[in-house]
Design a protein around this motif. Structure first.
Motif, short mmCIF file in Angstrom:
data_model
loop_
_atom_site.label_atom_id
_atom_site.label_comp_id
_atom_site.label_asym_id
_atom_site.label_seq_id
_atom_site.Cartn_x
_atom_site.Cartn_y
_atom_site.Cartn_z
N GLU A 143 0.83 -1.21 0.00
CA GLU A 143 0.00 0.00 0.00
C GLU A 143 0.86 1.26 0.00
O GLU A 143 0.59 2.22 -0.70
CB GLU A 143 -0.93 0.00 1.22
CG GLU A 143 -2.20 -0.78 0.95
CD GLU A 143 -3.05 -0.98 2.20
OE1 GLU A 143 -2.56 -0.73 3.31
OE2 GLU A 143 -4.21 -1.39 2.04
N GLN A 144 1.93 1.21 0.77
CA GLN A 144 2.81 2.39 0.86
C GLN A 144 3.47 2.72 -0.47
O GLN A 144 3.75 3.88 -0.75
CB GLN A 144 3.92 2.15 1.89
CG GLN A 144 3.44 2.39 3.29
CD GLN A 144 4.62 2.66 4.22
OE1 GLN A 144 5.57 3.35 3.85
NE2 GLN A 144 4.57 2.10 5.39
N VAL A 145 3.76 1.70 -1.28
CA VAL A 145 4.38 2.01 -2.57
C VAL A 145 3.31 2.21 -3.65
O VAL A 145 3.63 2.29 -4.83
CB VAL A 145 5.38 0.92 -3.02
CG1 VAL A 145 6.52 0.79 -2.02
CG2 VAL A 145 4.69 -0.42 -3.23
N MET A 195 9.57 9.30 -13.22
CA MET A 195 9.22 10.42 -12.35
C MET A 195 8.40 9.94 -11.16
O MET A 195 8.62 10.35 -10.03
CB MET A 195 8.40 11.47 -13.14
CG MET A 195 9.20 12.17 -14.22
SD MET A 195 10.67 12.96 -13.52
CE MET A 195 11.88 12.56 -14.76
N GLN A 196 7.45 9.02 -11.43
CA GLN A 196 6.62 8.49 -10.34
C GLN A 196 7.47 7.75 -9.30
O GLN A 196 7.32 7.95 -8.11
CB GLN A 196 5.59 7.50 -10.88
CG GLN A 196 4.50 8.13 -11.73
CD GLN A 196 3.67 7.06 -12.40
OE1 GLN A 196 3.76 5.89 -12.05
NE2 GLN A 196 2.87 7.47 -13.38
N ILE A 197 8.38 6.91 -9.80
CA ILE A 197 9.19 6.11 -8.88
C ILE A 197 10.12 7.03 -8.07
O ILE A 197 10.30 6.85 -6.86
CB ILE A 197 10.01 5.04 -9.63
CG1 ILE A 197 9.09 4.10 -10.41
CG2 ILE A 197 10.90 4.24 -8.68
CD1 ILE A 197 8.34 3.09 -9.58
N LEU A 198 10.70 8.02 -8.74
CA LEU A 198 11.59 8.94 -8.04
C LEU A 198 10.83 9.69 -6.94
O LEU A 198 11.32 9.84 -5.82
CB LEU A 198 12.22 9.93 -9.02
CG LEU A 198 13.22 9.31 -10.01
CD1 LEU A 198 13.67 10.34 -11.04
CD2 LEU A 198 14.41 8.73 -9.27
N GLU A 203 9.39 10.42 -1.18
CA GLU A 203 8.31 10.39 -0.19
C GLU A 203 8.61 9.36 0.91
O GLU A 203 8.51 9.64 2.10
CB GLU A 203 7.06 9.96 -0.95
CG GLU A 203 5.73 10.22 -0.32
CD GLU A 203 4.66 9.70 -1.27
OE1 GLU A 203 3.98 8.74 -0.91
OE2 GLU A 203 4.57 10.24 -2.41
N LEU A 204 9.02 8.17 0.48
CA LEU A 204 9.29 7.11 1.45
C LEU A 204 10.51 7.45 2.30
O LEU A 204 10.57 7.12 3.48
CB LEU A 204 9.52 5.77 0.73
CG LEU A 204 8.28 5.19 0.06
CD1 LEU A 204 8.66 4.05 -0.85
CD2 LEU A 204 7.29 4.72 1.11
N GLN A 205 11.47 8.14 1.67
CA GLN A 205 12.66 8.49 2.43
C GLN A 205 12.32 9.50 3.53
O GLN A 205 12.84 9.42 4.64
CB GLN A 205 13.72 9.06 1.49
CG GLN A 205 15.08 9.11 2.17
CD GLN A 205 16.16 9.55 1.21
OE1 GLN A 205 15.91 10.25 0.25
NE2 GLN A 205 17.38 9.11 1.47
N ARG A 224 16.81 14.94 -9.21
CA ARG A 224 15.52 14.89 -8.53
C ARG A 224 15.56 14.26 -7.15
O ARG A 224 14.78 14.62 -6.29
CB ARG A 224 14.52 14.09 -9.38
CG ARG A 224 13.93 14.94 -10.43
CD ARG A 224 13.00 14.20 -11.32
NE ARG A 224 12.71 15.09 -12.43
CZ ARG A 224 11.70 15.96 -12.38
NH1 ARG A 224 10.88 16.00 -11.37
NH2 ARG A 224 11.52 16.77 -13.39
N VAL A 225 16.44 13.27 -6.95
CA VAL A 225 16.39 12.56 -5.65
C VAL A 225 17.56 12.87 -4.73
O VAL A 225 17.44 12.70 -3.53
CB VAL A 225 16.32 11.02 -5.82
CG1 VAL A 225 15.00 10.61 -6.39
CG2 VAL A 225 17.47 10.50 -6.61
#
Lengths: 262, 290
Positions: A143-145, A195-198, A203-205, A224-225
């Motif tokens: 769910e988080q990803v 872009m979505q994965i980055l 967000e998760l970090q 970006r990251v």
């Protein structure tokens, strides 16, 4: 969630490379060649920080990843994970470090259900959890990803590249590691999915505060990251700077070439 | 970590250009199924009579009373053929199962561990592989003594090297995949990686090599028994029947014809089935890994 167990006061680096050198030799006799993949590389990754590692093919990025993951022993120099050198047994570090690797096609065992792949790190690092508790963790992670927990029952071939890479991220995060290596983690994806994965990684970090080594030849993705950028050139670490500074004013001639090529 | 094999587009093309072999495959599967079914059924319901009993005149040609004729002692060829087919199939299958177990363990370890473990296993199987199979089989029969044990161990030693090599090659390519690296990083132990990640992904290779080993097994049994080192009379096997038939080839060709036909059809069918399975399953050529 478990981020409470990682107090923000803890600022000791999650990964430190000190003067690490790796050389590969090939051939015999007169044809013997030595390639220096890493040349006294010194770098560190702080908790909650992303260090972007850039460089062209053959610059030693993948070797650096192998060393940082404890898969390759350096010829000389020290590698410290959470202040400790790697032990011979990988089980000792189980759950503390994870990786998201390049190829979405081969990142998951094609013969296992996605949920089982995500659960696997828990079967080593969290033996204290029952199977159903582990499954619960997997559901939360999916769910988080941004995946429907029903994906746990699917096989990798039923997923798109982006979905698979989300699963890889879920698998990497399921043990709440302190340190994650992303080795060309978005390079095989198309730009929109990248872009979505980055964004997801960012967000998760922010939530989980893991330190990350983000290896890529794609400067756009790194911008970006990454909080800081390190540049590898033929095994030498030629420049380390904050991302902002690096993209505004690269110091090393090779960095300038890289940016011009962008 | 950054490994590629064939690009997807190429693999898909490879799949498309392959001619349809369904009809051949179905024919082969039916032929083999029929042979196995009849041979096994004869053990349960002895419709062809007792293979050891003398039922009629010696060397009588096929007739209504003796459908496949009788042999030099007056025993029913049909009954002996069914018993012989069964013996050959059972011995070969048993041997191939042993081969599969040995080769899978050796091959997975060699493919995953690499280094000196791989060198030792591969060089040992090269040594075995360098013997012509029938010479190796006779050598073993000389050591073990003629009989079914000799047949069994010969088939195992003849088929292990190739299967080990194929499994190891397949395991090596799977071991480079990212999911194996990730499992390693997660601290998953080597035996778990072997059986959870490598084994299911080389199962195609195992199945294909298993069928080839089965046909080699039938040939080795035939050769050994033909030379008198294998199954001993009064039991029968395809090799033994061919040898007996050979002595009366001019007077009673039906003695030779029946077991030879079964042998040829069985081996052809098994190889055809193996080829079709390879085309569909082998991870090096198809998408079973994707």
């Amino acid at each position: 969630m478990m981020s409470a167990s990682h107090p923000d006061t803890d600022t000791a680096p999650v990964l430190e490379l000190r003067e690490v050198s790796v050389a590969f030799t090939s051939g015999a006799g007169a044809k013997r060649r030595t390639v220096r993949a890493m040349n006294a590389v010194t770098l560190e990754v702080a908790p909650g920080e992303t260090l972007g590692l850039v460089g062209e093919s053959g610059s030693g990025k993948t070797t650096t990843a192998s060393v940082a993951l404890g898969l390759k022993r350096p010829d000389s120099g020290e590698v410290l994970l959470l202040g400790e050198p790697f032990t011979r047994s990988r089980r000792a570090n189980a759950g503390k470090l994870q990786a998201v690797l390049q190829h979405p096609h081969w990142s998951l065992n094609p013969r296992r259900k996605v949920g089982e792949s995500v659960r696997e790190p828990l079967t080593v690092a969290r033996r204290d959890l029952s199977r159903s508790e582990q499954r619960q963790r997997v559901t939360e992670m999916l769910e988080q990803v941004g995946l429907n927990p029903a994906f746990a029952e699917r096989y990798p071939h039923e997923l798109s590249g982006g979905q698979r890479q989300r699963v890889s991220v879920a698998r990497a995060l399921v043990t709440e590691p302190r340190f994650i290596v992303f080795d060309e983690a978005v390079s095989a994806l198309d730009v929109a999915v990248q872009m979505q994965i980055l964004a997801l990684i960012r967000e998760l970090q922010a939530e989980h505060r893991f330190g990350a080594l983000f290896i890529s030849h794609d400067l756009g993705a790194v911008e970006r990251v990454a909080d800081r950028v390190a540049v590898l050139f033929r095994g030498d670490l030629v420049e380390t700077a904050s991302t902002e500074e690096f993209f505004r004013n690269p110091q090393h001639p090779y960095s300038q070439t890289l940016l011009e090529a962008l | 970590m950054t490994t590629y094999s064939l690009p997807l587009s190429k693999r898909k093309r490879a799949v498309k250009t392959r001619p349809p072999r369904d009809a051949l495959f179905i024919a082969a599967a039916c032929a083999l199924g029929l042979i196995v079914l009849v041979a096994v059924a004869a053990a349960v319901i002895p419709f062809a009579g007792d293979p050891a009993r003398i039922v009629g005149p010696r060397l009588s040609p096929p007739s209504a009373a003796y459908p496949f004729g009788t042999d030099a002692l007056g025993r029913s060829v049909l009954a002996r053929l069914l018993e012989g087919t069964r013996t050959t199939l059972v011995l070969s299958t048993l041997a191939v199962v042993c081969t599969a177990v040995i080769s899978v363990i050796l091959g997975l370890v060699a493919g995953y561990a690499g280094g000196w473990a791989r060198e030792v296993i591969m060089r040992l199987s090269d040594v075995l592989y360098s013997f012509p199979s029938i010479v190796l089989a006779i050598l073993i029969a000389a050591v073990v003594g003629p009989g079914q044990a000799a047949v069994l161990s010969s088939i195992v030693l003849v088929t292990v090297p190739l299967m080990t090599r194929m499994v190891s090659a397949a395991a090596m390519s799977v071991a480079k995949r990212d999911f194996v690296t990730t499992a390693k990083i997660s601290g998953v132990s080597a035996p778990v990686i072997l059986f959870r990640h490598l084994l299911p992904n080389v199962s195609g290779t195992i199945a294909v090599q298993g069928t080839y080993a089965l046909s080699v097994g039938i040939l080795v049994e035939g050769g050994l028994s033909f030379l008198g080192y294998g199954v001993q009379p009064p039991r029968s096997s395809l090799g033994l029947l061919i040898q007996e038939g050979g002595s009366y080839m001019l007077q009673a060709p039906w003695l030779l014809f029946a077991p030879a036909a079964v042998l040829v059809v069985a081996i052809l069918s098994i190889n055809l089935i193996g080829d079709t399975m390879r085309d569909r399953l082998d991870p090096r050529e198809t998408r079973s890994l994707v």
